[in-house]
Design a protein around this motif. Structure first.
Motif, PDB file in Angstrom:
ATOM      1  N   ARG A 397       0.866  -1.195   0.000  1.00  0.00           N
ATOM      2  CA  ARG A 397       0.000   0.000   0.000  1.00  0.00           C
ATOM      3  C   ARG A 397       0.905   1.250   0.000  1.00  0.00           C
ATOM      4  NH1 ARG A 397      -5.250   0.184   2.234  1.00  0.00           N
ATOM      5  NH2 ARG A 397      -4.951  -1.973   2.854  1.00  0.00           N
ATOM      6  N   PHE A 398       1.904   1.224   0.843  1.00  0.00           N
ATOM      7  CA  PHE A 398       2.975   2.227   0.788  1.00  0.00           C
ATOM      8  C   PHE A 398       4.264   1.515   1.174  1.00  0.00           C
ATOM      9  CE2 PHE A 398       1.586   2.356   5.173  1.00  0.00           C
ATOM     10  CZ  PHE A 398       2.742   2.533   5.906  1.00  0.00           C
ATOM     11  N   GLU A 399       5.379   2.031   0.708  1.00  0.00           N
ATOM     12  CA  GLU A 399       6.653   1.366   1.011  1.00  0.00           C
ATOM     13  C   GLU A 399       7.780   2.397   1.016  1.00  0.00           C
ATOM     14  OE1 GLU A 399       8.135  -1.102   2.728  1.00  0.00           O
ATOM     15  OE2 GLU A 399       6.768  -2.404   1.604  1.00  0.00           O
ATOM     16  N   PRO A 400       8.162   2.861   2.200  1.00  0.00           N
ATOM     17  CA  PRO A 400       9.211   3.880   2.283  1.00  0.00           C
ATOM     18  C   PRO A 400      10.451   3.514   1.453  1.00  0.00           C
ATOM     19  CG  PRO A 400       8.211   3.539   4.420  1.00  0.00           C
ATOM     20  CD  PRO A 400       7.589   2.530   3.500  1.00  0.00           C
ATOM     21  N   CYS A 401      10.944   2.301   1.614  1.00  0.00           N
ATOM     22  CA  CYS A 401      12.005   1.833   0.719  1.00  0.00           C
ATOM     23  C   CYS A 401      11.705   0.406   0.299  1.00  0.00           C
ATOM     24  CB  CYS A 401      13.383   1.907   1.366  1.00  0.00           C
ATOM     25  SG  CYS A 401      14.636   1.274   0.242  1.00  0.00           S
ATOM     26  N   GLY A 402      11.693  -0.492   1.279  1.00  0.00           N
ATOM     27  CA  GLY A 402      11.518  -1.902   0.937  1.00  0.00           C
ATOM     28  C   GLY A 402      12.882  -2.507   0.704  1.00  0.00           C
ATOM     29  N   LEU A 403      13.143  -3.629   1.376  1.00  0.00           N
ATOM     30  CA  LEU A 403      14.433  -4.289   1.191  1.00  0.00           C
ATOM     31  C   LEU A 403      14.257  -5.588   0.406  1.00  0.00           C
ATOM     32  CD1 LEU A 403      15.745  -3.731   4.841  1.00  0.00           C
ATOM     33  CD2 LEU A 403      16.190  -2.336   2.833  1.00  0.00           C
ATOM     34  N   GLY A 404      13.086  -6.223   0.580  1.00  0.00           N
ATOM     35  CA  GLY A 404      12.829  -7.529  -0.041  1.00  0.00           C
ATOM     36  C   GLY A 404      13.021  -7.526  -1.548  1.00  0.00           C
ATOM     37  N   GLN A 405      12.565  -6.473  -2.215  1.00  0.00           N
ATOM     38  CA  GLN A 405      12.690  -6.443  -3.682  1.00  0.00           C
ATOM     39  C   GLN A 405      14.162  -6.395  -4.095  1.00  0.00           C
ATOM     40  OE1 GLN A 405      12.062  -3.849  -1.849  1.00  0.00           O
ATOM     41  NE2 GLN A 405      12.757  -1.957  -2.790  1.00  0.00           N
ATOM     42  N   MET A 406      14.996  -5.730  -3.280  1.00  0.00           N
ATOM     43  CA  MET A 406      16.423  -5.643  -3.643  1.00  0.00           C
ATOM     44  C   MET A 406      17.112  -6.991  -3.405  1.00  0.00           C
ATOM     45  SD  MET A 406      17.647  -1.845  -2.515  1.00  0.00           S
ATOM     46  CE  MET A 406      16.814  -1.482  -0.984  1.00  0.00           C
ATOM     47  N   ILE A 407      16.756  -7.621  -2.284  1.00  0.00           N
ATOM     48  CA  ILE A 407      17.341  -8.944  -2.001  1.00  0.00           C
ATOM     49  C   ILE A 407      16.918  -9.912  -3.104  1.00  0.00           C
ATOM     50  CG2 ILE A 407      17.493 -10.823  -0.324  1.00  0.00           C
ATOM     51  CD1 ILE A 407      16.666  -8.699   1.835  1.00  0.00           C
ATOM     52  N   ALA A 408      15.631  -9.847  -3.473  1.00  0.00           N
ATOM     53  CA  ALA A 408      15.120 -10.731  -4.528  1.00  0.00           C
ATOM     54  C   ALA A 408      15.930 -10.557  -5.811  1.00  0.00           C
ATOM     55  CB  ALA A 408      13.644 -10.444  -4.781  1.00  0.00           C
ATOM     56  N   MET A 409      16.136  -9.321  -6.230  1.00  0.00           N
ATOM     57  CA  MET A 409      16.880  -9.085  -7.473  1.00  0.00           C
ATOM     58  C   MET A 409      18.298  -9.640  -7.374  1.00  0.00           C
ATOM     59  SD  MET A 409      15.664  -5.349  -8.860  1.00  0.00           S
ATOM     60  CE  MET A 409      15.050  -4.520  -7.421  1.00  0.00           C
ATOM     61  N   ARG A 410      18.902  -9.451  -6.204  1.00  0.00           N
ATOM     62  CA  ARG A 410      20.272  -9.956  -6.020  1.00  0.00           C
ATOM     63  C   ARG A 410      20.312 -11.482  -6.158  1.00  0.00           C
ATOM     64  NH1 ARG A 410      25.315  -8.753  -5.140  1.00  0.00           N
ATOM     65  NH2 ARG A 410      26.437  -9.632  -3.364  1.00  0.00           N
ATOM     66  N   TYR A 411      19.184 -12.127  -5.843  1.00  0.00           N
ATOM     67  CA  TYR A 411      19.116 -13.593  -5.933  1.00  0.00           C
ATOM     68  C   TYR A 411      18.466 -14.051  -7.248  1.00  0.00           C
ATOM     69  CZ  TYR A 411      20.838 -14.379  -1.208  1.00  0.00           C
ATOM     70  OH  TYR A 411      21.650 -14.448  -0.097  1.00  0.00           O
ATOM     71  N   GLY A 412      18.305 -13.116  -8.191  1.00  0.00           N
ATOM     72  CA  GLY A 412      17.770 -13.496  -9.495  1.00  0.00           C
ATOM     73  C   GLY A 412      16.289 -13.830  -9.507  1.00  0.00           C
ATOM     74  N   ALA A 413      15.551 -13.361  -8.490  1.00  0.00           N
ATOM     75  CA  ALA A 413      14.097 -13.509  -8.496  1.00  0.00           C
ATOM     76  C   ALA A 413      13.511 -12.186  -9.002  1.00  0.00           C
ATOM     77  CB  ALA A 413      13.581 -13.812  -7.092  1.00  0.00           C
ATOM     78  N   VAL A 414      12.639 -12.259  -9.982  1.00  0.00           N
ATOM     79  CA  VAL A 414      12.157 -11.036 -10.637  1.00  0.00           C
ATOM     80  C   VAL A 414      10.991 -10.434  -9.835  1.00  0.00           C
ATOM     81  CG1 VAL A 414      11.116 -10.123 -12.747  1.00  0.00           C
ATOM     82  CG2 VAL A 414      12.909 -11.884 -12.886  1.00  0.00           C
ATOM     83  N   PRO A 415      11.126  -9.183  -9.397  1.00  0.00           N
ATOM     84  CA  PRO A 415      10.071  -8.610  -8.562  1.00  0.00           C
ATOM     85  C   PRO A 415       8.854  -8.111  -9.338  1.00  0.00           C
ATOM     86  CG  PRO A 415      11.944  -7.107  -8.693  1.00  0.00           C
ATOM     87  CD  PRO A 415      12.311  -8.322  -9.488  1.00  0.00           C
ATOM     88  N   VAL A 416       7.691  -8.325  -8.747  1.00  0.00           N
ATOM     89  CA  VAL A 416       6.442  -7.720  -9.231  1.00  0.00           C
ATOM     90  C   VAL A 416       5.975  -6.833  -8.087  1.00  0.00           C
ATOM     91  CG1 VAL A 416       4.043  -8.140  -9.910  1.00  0.00           C
ATOM     92  CG2 VAL A 416       5.856  -9.712 -10.656  1.00  0.00           C
ATOM     93  N   VAL A 417       5.980  -5.527  -8.312  1.00  0.00           N
ATOM     94  CA  VAL A 417       5.757  -4.612  -7.194  1.00  0.00           C
ATOM     95  C   VAL A 417       4.738  -3.535  -7.525  1.00  0.00           C
ATOM     96  CG1 VAL A 417       8.165  -4.892  -6.438  1.00  0.00           C
ATOM     97  CG2 VAL A 417       7.552  -2.946  -7.898  1.00  0.00           C
TER      98      VAL A 417
END
Ligand code: GLC
Length: 491
Positions: A397-417
């Motif tokens: 709903r809101f996300e000041p930064c979010g860390l999960g999407q960055m970790i996901a990208m680093r692990y080659g998981a494509v984010p849908v945000v």
């Protein structure tokens, strides 16, 4: 030319800035959310830039003193709090290298304030009295700095817990802190620390101590977040987009008008992640390690996890991961039964509000071959999910930064945000999929698009993965931006 570089050198070296960073949570010592990750991983990057940065936090009952090799350095220091006089002990330790704090000789020093009454409990936050606890901590922190003789040029406060430090400094005018400036970082505007005026006594403040307190108290309570925003020398948030969003009524959590008053002094600096810890090439928690060159090894992690969680083992089906605090902010309600007709498997890891936990458990029961709900907090499993997932969801709903999407990208998981706050600033068309409206249909369409590319355009898919894996999520760039702000304050 030579003279020029000498002058530059001189400017850079002229002052070894002394910074105290203080927060309620610092990983790996105590963690509830992303705040802990940030305050546990930004300081080493600042230290690398030559800053004498030290940390301070409460010594909670859960912190393992032996494991972290903490030492008591001062005992029985009296804190003359208006509410009741209490004694504190000061402990000292170092940020362990596993938290990304660099190696040999560069470890960041951290001080702990021990007081059993306020912080002896097993939880970082308790049901009541958080405002009182953290105001006491703030007062004690300022006393502790004088005892250990560390005189910071800047005190960097985070979220509502340490937001009254600028007020304490202004109201007391201590000669020791004559030249000390403050900066306040908002990680989440929705936790504001509202409390009855009575609480001020704990910090030897009254509502008349400062104009801002008098004004704030008009409605009968004190809002720590408001105080931090109004009284800190500079204010920052954890992404550019969020820094703009919070000046609107949609995202301002009723503080948009207050924030607008500091518009000139408000900066958005995106978070980094601990790239030493979150590294699929070195991660000991995952089944098979990999880099962007050996990305096909992700499949081993996928089939391992499918087996472990009792999902059908199938390397071809896309595995969709969700790791989050199950809170209103994170938008899990957009995830409905409708998603079960998509050709993929889901795994959710997280804890939080009971209604969300229940809903996920119901889905798991009904769709055991498609959906796995892991209602728990488990760092190892989290790493395994990042490594195994093809797709990672963050419909916030809101996300000041979010860390999960960055970790996901680093692990080659494509984010849908959802395109909000830091999600918007860190995920683009080259690395993932975004949707705008906070609605199930839009979310569903975005995930369908991702699944479609996964099945039909494997080359494009691989590109998305590799782009994400190659992105620089280290703290280096953001640390430089913080350093610029520190310098701006002390110049
Ligand atoms: C809060 C925010 C999150 C941010 C984190 C660290 O948990 O909700 O978006 O990433 O703080 O700044």
């Amino acid at each position: 030319m030579l003279l020029n570089s000498l002058i530059c050198w001189d400017n850079d070296m002229k002052k070894n800035l002394k910074i105290l960073m203080t927060a309620a949570e610092i990983a790996p010592f105590a963690k509830v959310g992303g705040l802990a990750d940030v305050v546990g991983s930004l300081p080493p990057a600042l230290k690398k830039l030559g800053v004498d940065i030290r940390l301070m936090m409460p010594l909670y009952g859960t912190i393992d003193r032996k494991k972290f090799k903490l030492k008591k350095i001062k005992s029985n220091i009296n804190i003359e709090s208006g509410k009741r006089n209490l004694k504190i002990n000061i402990w000292k330790g170092k940020l362990p290298p596993s938290a990304g704090s660099g190696r040999g000789g560069t470890l960041v020093i951290i001080y702990f304030i021990e007081n059993k009454k306020y912080f002896g409990a097993k939880n970082v936050y308790v049901k009541k009295s958080n405002a009182e606890r953290f105001l006491f901590f703030s007062l004690a922190a300022l006393k502790a700095l004088q005892i250990i003789k560390f005189k910071p040029d800047v005190i960097h406060c985070h979220d509502f817990h340490t937001a009254l430090i600028p007020d304490l400094l202004k109201a007391n005018d201590w000669p020791y802190f004559k030249n000390t400036k403050t900066i306040y970082t908002i990680h989440n505007l929705n936790y504001q620390g509202n409390s009855e005026i009575e609480i001020l006594k704990t910090g030897n403040l009254t509502k008349d101590s400062l104009k801002t307190l008098t004004r704030d108290a008009q409605n009968g309570d004190i809002n720590f977040m408001v105080q931090g925003i109004l009284n800190a020398g500079l204010v920052t948030t954890v992404s550019k987009t969020y820094s703009k969003e919070i000046m609107t009524s949609t995202y301002g959590a009723k503080l948009d008008n207050i924030i607008k008053k500091r518009k000139k002094d408000l900066y958005g600096i995106v978070n980094g992640i601990d790239v030493l810890f979150f590294n699929p090439a070195k991660d000991k928690n995952i089944k098979k390690r990999y880099t962007s060159k050996t990305i096909k090894n992700k499949t081993t992690n996928k089939t391992y996890l499918q087996k472990k969680l009792g999902l059908p083992v199938n390397k071809d089906v896309p595995l969709v991961g969700i790791i989050m605090r199950l809170a209103w902010q994170k938008g899990i309600e957009l995830f409905t039964e409708k998603f079960m007709d998509l050709n993929c498997q889901f795994v959710v890891l997280g804890t939080g509000q009971e209604k969300y936990e229940k809903k996920l458990k119901v889905l798991e029961k009904k769709y055991p071959n498609k959906f796995s709900a892991q209602i728990m907090f488990d760092i190892k499993l989290a790493q395994q999910i990042y490594a195994a997932s093809d797709i990672f969801l963050m419909p916030s709903r809101f996300e000041p930064c979010g860390l999960g999407q960055m970790i996901a990208m680093r692990y080659g998981a494509v984010p849908v945000v959802r395109a909000t706050g830091g999600l918007k600033d860190t995920v683009d068309l080259k690395t993932g999929f975004r949707f705008n409206k906070f609605e199930t249909d839009d979310f569903y369409v975005a995930l369908s698009r991702a699944i479609n590319v996964y099945y039909k355009k494997p080359r494009d898919w691989k590109k998305l993965q590799i782009n994400g894996m190659k992105k620089d999520f280290s703290w280096d760039k953001s640390a430089k931006e913080y350093l610029k702000l520190y310098r701006k304050l002390v110049k």
